[in-house]
Design a protein around this motif. Structure first.
Motif, PDB file in Angstrom:
ATOM      1  N   HIS A 155      39.345  36.289  32.539  1.00  0.00           N
ATOM      2  CA  HIS A 155      40.503  36.394  33.427  1.00  0.00           C
ATOM      3  C   HIS A 155      40.625  37.775  34.054  1.00  0.00           C
ATOM      4  O   HIS A 155      41.138  37.905  35.165  1.00  0.00           O
ATOM      5  CB  HIS A 155      41.787  35.979  32.702  1.00  0.00           C
ATOM      6  N   ASP A 156      40.144  38.820  33.375  1.00  0.00           N
ATOM      7  CA  ASP A 156      40.107  40.154  33.986  1.00  0.00           C
ATOM      8  C   ASP A 156      39.121  40.168  35.151  1.00  0.00           C
ATOM      9  O   ASP A 156      39.402  40.712  36.213  1.00  0.00           O
ATOM     10  CB  ASP A 156      39.701  41.225  32.965  1.00  0.00           C
ATOM     11  N   PRO A 205      40.569  37.060  38.232  1.00  0.00           N
ATOM     12  CA  PRO A 205      42.017  36.880  38.044  1.00  0.00           C
ATOM     13  C   PRO A 205      42.586  35.637  38.727  1.00  0.00           C
ATOM     14  O   PRO A 205      43.658  35.160  38.337  1.00  0.00           O
ATOM     15  CB  PRO A 205      42.619  38.162  38.628  1.00  0.00           C
ATOM     16  N   ASP A 206      41.877  35.096  39.715  1.00  0.00           N
ATOM     17  CA  ASP A 206      42.356  33.882  40.395  1.00  0.00           C
ATOM     18  C   ASP A 206      41.646  32.631  39.878  1.00  0.00           C
ATOM     19  O   ASP A 206      41.643  31.600  40.545  1.00  0.00           O
ATOM     20  CB  ASP A 206      42.174  34.009  41.911  1.00  0.00           C
ATOM     21  N   LEU A 207      41.076  32.699  38.677  1.00  0.00           N
ATOM     22  CA  LEU A 207      40.330  31.589  38.103  1.00  0.00           C
ATOM     23  C   LEU A 207      41.175  30.316  38.096  1.00  0.00           C
ATOM     24  O   LEU A 207      42.329  30.335  37.683  1.00  0.00           O
ATOM     25  CB  LEU A 207      39.896  31.913  36.679  1.00  0.00           C
ATOM     26  N   GLY A 265      36.729  30.758  41.323  1.00  0.00           N
ATOM     27  CA  GLY A 265      37.369  32.060  41.231  1.00  0.00           C
ATOM     28  C   GLY A 265      36.636  33.095  42.053  1.00  0.00           C
ATOM     29  O   GLY A 265      35.605  32.812  42.672  1.00  0.00           O
TER      30      GLY A 265
END
Length: 99
Positions: free
Chosen positions: A18-19, A22-24, A46
């Motif tokens: 997720h880092d 971030p838009d996963l 993402g």
């Protein structure tokens, strides 16, 4: 890939993903139940915004198919098996030449 046991490693892995993305997004197309297992087929997408597994962010986006199987016992997930088209993901992110 199968994962069993505690969630510490899984939580760290999820945080790293997720880092980096971030838009996963994960969109389920099919969800099937077979006894104590749930099978999901979907699309994951993402944008690479931060270093991931030693690879610097290039701002490239990806969209690939996945299948996950999760086994449950007493209301808890006890095992996970998953397949993602990682070659297509790496190609779309410019980290691997197209075949």
């Amino acid at each position: 890939m199968a994962a069993r046991g505690g969630s510490g490693g899984a939580a760290q892995g999820a945080a790293a993903v997720h880092d980096a993305f971030p838009d996963l997004r994960m969109e389920a197309h099919d969800i099937l139940e077979d006894g104590n297992k749930v099978i999901v087929r979907g699309t994951m997408s993402g944008t690479h915004k931060s270093d991931f597994m030693g690879m610097p962010a290039a701002g490239q986006s990806f969209s690939v198919q996945f299948i996950d199987i999760v086994e449950f016992r007493d209301g808890r997930a006890i095992a996970h098996w998953g397949l993602t088209d990682q070659a297509a993901m790496m190609q779309q992110l410019g980290m691997m030449p197209e075949m």
